[in-house]
Motif scaffolding. Structure first.
Motif, PDB file in Angstrom:
ATOM      1  N   ARG A  79     -15.844   6.936 -32.689  1.00 20.26           N
ATOM      2  CA  ARG A  79     -15.666   6.476 -34.072  1.00 20.26           C
ATOM      3  C   ARG A  79     -15.373   7.643 -35.014  1.00 20.26           C
ATOM      4  NH1 ARG A  79     -16.450   1.188 -34.701  1.00 20.26           N
ATOM      5  NH2 ARG A  79     -17.769   0.065 -33.217  1.00 20.26           N
ATOM      6  N   ALA A  80     -15.797   8.852 -34.623  1.00 23.23           N
ATOM      7  CA  ALA A  80     -15.522  10.047 -35.430  1.00 23.23           C
ATOM      8  C   ALA A  80     -14.126  10.601 -35.151  1.00 23.23           C
ATOM      9  CB  ALA A  80     -16.573  11.118 -35.149  1.00 23.23           C
ATOM     10  N   GLY A  81     -13.383   9.939 -34.246  1.00 21.51           N
ATOM     11  CA  GLY A  81     -12.006  10.345 -33.981  1.00 21.51           C
ATOM     12  C   GLY A  81     -11.812  11.233 -32.773  1.00 21.51           C
ATOM     13  N   CYS A  82     -12.852  11.440 -31.985  1.00 17.32           N
ATOM     14  CA  CYS A  82     -12.738  12.279 -30.792  1.00 17.32           C
ATOM     15  C   CYS A  82     -12.142  11.502 -29.624  1.00 17.32           C
ATOM     16  CB  CYS A  82     -14.121  12.782 -30.363  1.00 17.32           C
ATOM     17  SG  CYS A  82     -14.945  13.822 -31.563  1.00 17.32           S
TER      18      CYS A  82
ATOM     19  N   ILE B 169     -16.761  -2.521 -26.475  1.00 16.76           N
ATOM     20  CA  ILE B 169     -16.535  -1.756 -27.702  1.00 16.76           C
ATOM     21  C   ILE B 169     -15.950  -0.392 -27.366  1.00 16.76           C
ATOM     22  CG2 ILE B 169     -17.722  -0.551 -29.595  1.00 16.76           C
ATOM     23  CD1 ILE B 169     -19.679  -3.009 -29.627  1.00 16.76           C
ATOM     24  N   LEU B 170     -16.521   0.271 -26.370  1.00 21.01           N
ATOM     25  CA  LEU B 170     -16.012   1.592 -25.971  1.00 21.01           C
ATOM     26  C   LEU B 170     -14.566   1.506 -25.494  1.00 21.01           C
ATOM     27  CD1 LEU B 170     -19.048   3.225 -24.136  1.00 21.01           C
ATOM     28  CD2 LEU B 170     -18.348   3.459 -26.536  1.00 21.01           C
ATOM     29  N   HIS B 171     -14.251   0.441 -24.774  1.00 21.98           N
ATOM     30  CA  HIS B 171     -12.873   0.255 -24.309  1.00 21.98           C
ATOM     31  C   HIS B 171     -11.924   0.142 -25.498  1.00 21.98           C
ATOM     32  CE1 HIS B 171      -9.539  -0.972 -21.800  1.00 21.98           C
ATOM     33  NE2 HIS B 171      -9.344  -1.983 -22.643  1.00 21.98           N
ATOM     34  N   LYS B 172     -12.297  -0.660 -26.484  1.00 30.66           N
ATOM     35  CA  LYS B 172     -11.458  -0.819 -27.680  1.00 30.66           C
ATOM     36  C   LYS B 172     -11.296   0.494 -28.431  1.00 30.66           C
ATOM     37  CE  LYS B 172     -12.605  -5.651 -28.478  1.00 30.66           C
ATOM     38  NZ  LYS B 172     -13.317  -6.602 -29.356  1.00 30.66           N
ATOM     39  N   LEU B 173     -12.313   1.362 -28.364  1.00 36.49           N
ATOM     40  CA  LEU B 173     -12.256   2.662 -29.041  1.00 36.49           C
ATOM     41  C   LEU B 173     -11.503   3.705 -28.224  1.00 36.49           C
ATOM     42  CD1 LEU B 173     -15.906   2.838 -30.436  1.00 36.49           C
ATOM     43  CD2 LEU B 173     -13.791   2.548 -31.770  1.00 36.49           C
ATOM     44  N   GLY B 174     -11.094   3.348 -27.007  1.00 34.84           N
ATOM     45  CA  GLY B 174     -10.319   4.263 -26.173  1.00 34.84           C
ATOM     46  C   GLY B 174     -11.136   5.242 -25.353  1.00 34.84           C
ATOM     47  N   VAL B 175     -12.423   4.969 -25.176  1.00 29.08           N
ATOM     48  CA  VAL B 175     -13.274   5.844 -24.376  1.00 29.08           C
ATOM     49  C   VAL B 175     -12.913   5.675 -22.902  1.00 29.08           C
ATOM     50  CG1 VAL B 175     -15.651   6.313 -23.640  1.00 29.08           C
ATOM     51  CG2 VAL B 175     -15.153   5.824 -26.050  1.00 29.08           C
ATOM     52  N   GLU B 176     -12.652   6.789 -22.237  1.00 29.67           N
ATOM     53  CA  GLU B 176     -12.379   6.782 -20.794  1.00 29.67           C
ATOM     54  C   GLU B 176     -13.704   6.894 -20.061  1.00 29.67           C
ATOM     55  OE1 GLU B 176     -10.244   9.557 -17.382  1.00 29.67           O
ATOM     56  OE2 GLU B 176      -9.928  10.032 -19.494  1.00 29.67           O
TER      57      GLU B 176
END
Length: 126
Positions: free
Chosen positions: A32-35, A61-68
């Motif tokens: 969420r901080a852009g990392c 939620i993590l998937h939507k945020l692009g977390v691998e």
């Protein structure tokens, strides 16, 4: 990192060996901080030790945020801009390159021995 008292780079690896809520929360906060976040877990999935519906919602939620998510790995070491992991079942190396920051989510037991020693030391100096 949790109190925003350190500079976190744009590319982060979160090493989570407990597979509980801590790794999920850290990954979400950083994403969420852009990392760019890679969540490396020692089990088959992040949050595997918490209630299924909570876990599945959080992983979504993590998937939507692009977390691998990188499952089945344990931290082996780090240097410069690389984090070295070992696959827990095959033993093969897994290397994450281009890493600015490594965050350890490897337990949340308080370790306050140094704080207490410093407080005693300061008190004895005054």
């Amino acid at each position: 990192m949790l109190r925003d008292e350190v500079n976190v780079g744009g590319s982060v690896v979160v090493a989570d060996w407990r597979c509980d809520w801590v790794g999920l929360g850290i990954a979400e906060k950083l994403a969420r901080a852009g990392c760019r976040v890679r969540l490396c877990v020692n089990g088959y999935m992040p949050g595997q030790t918490i209630q299924q519906y909570v876990r599945d919602n959080w992983v979504g939620i993590l998937h939507k945020l692009g977390v691998e998510v990188i499952p089945y790995v344990r931290l082996f070491g780090a240097d410069g801009d690389a984090v070295y992991l070992q696959h827990t079942t095959s033993g093969e190396p897994v290397i994450c390159e281009g890493v600015d920051t490594l965050v350890l989510a490897q337990g949340h037991d308080s370790v306050a021995g140094l704080e207490q020693e410093l407080a005693i030391s300061v008190a004895s100096c005054t």
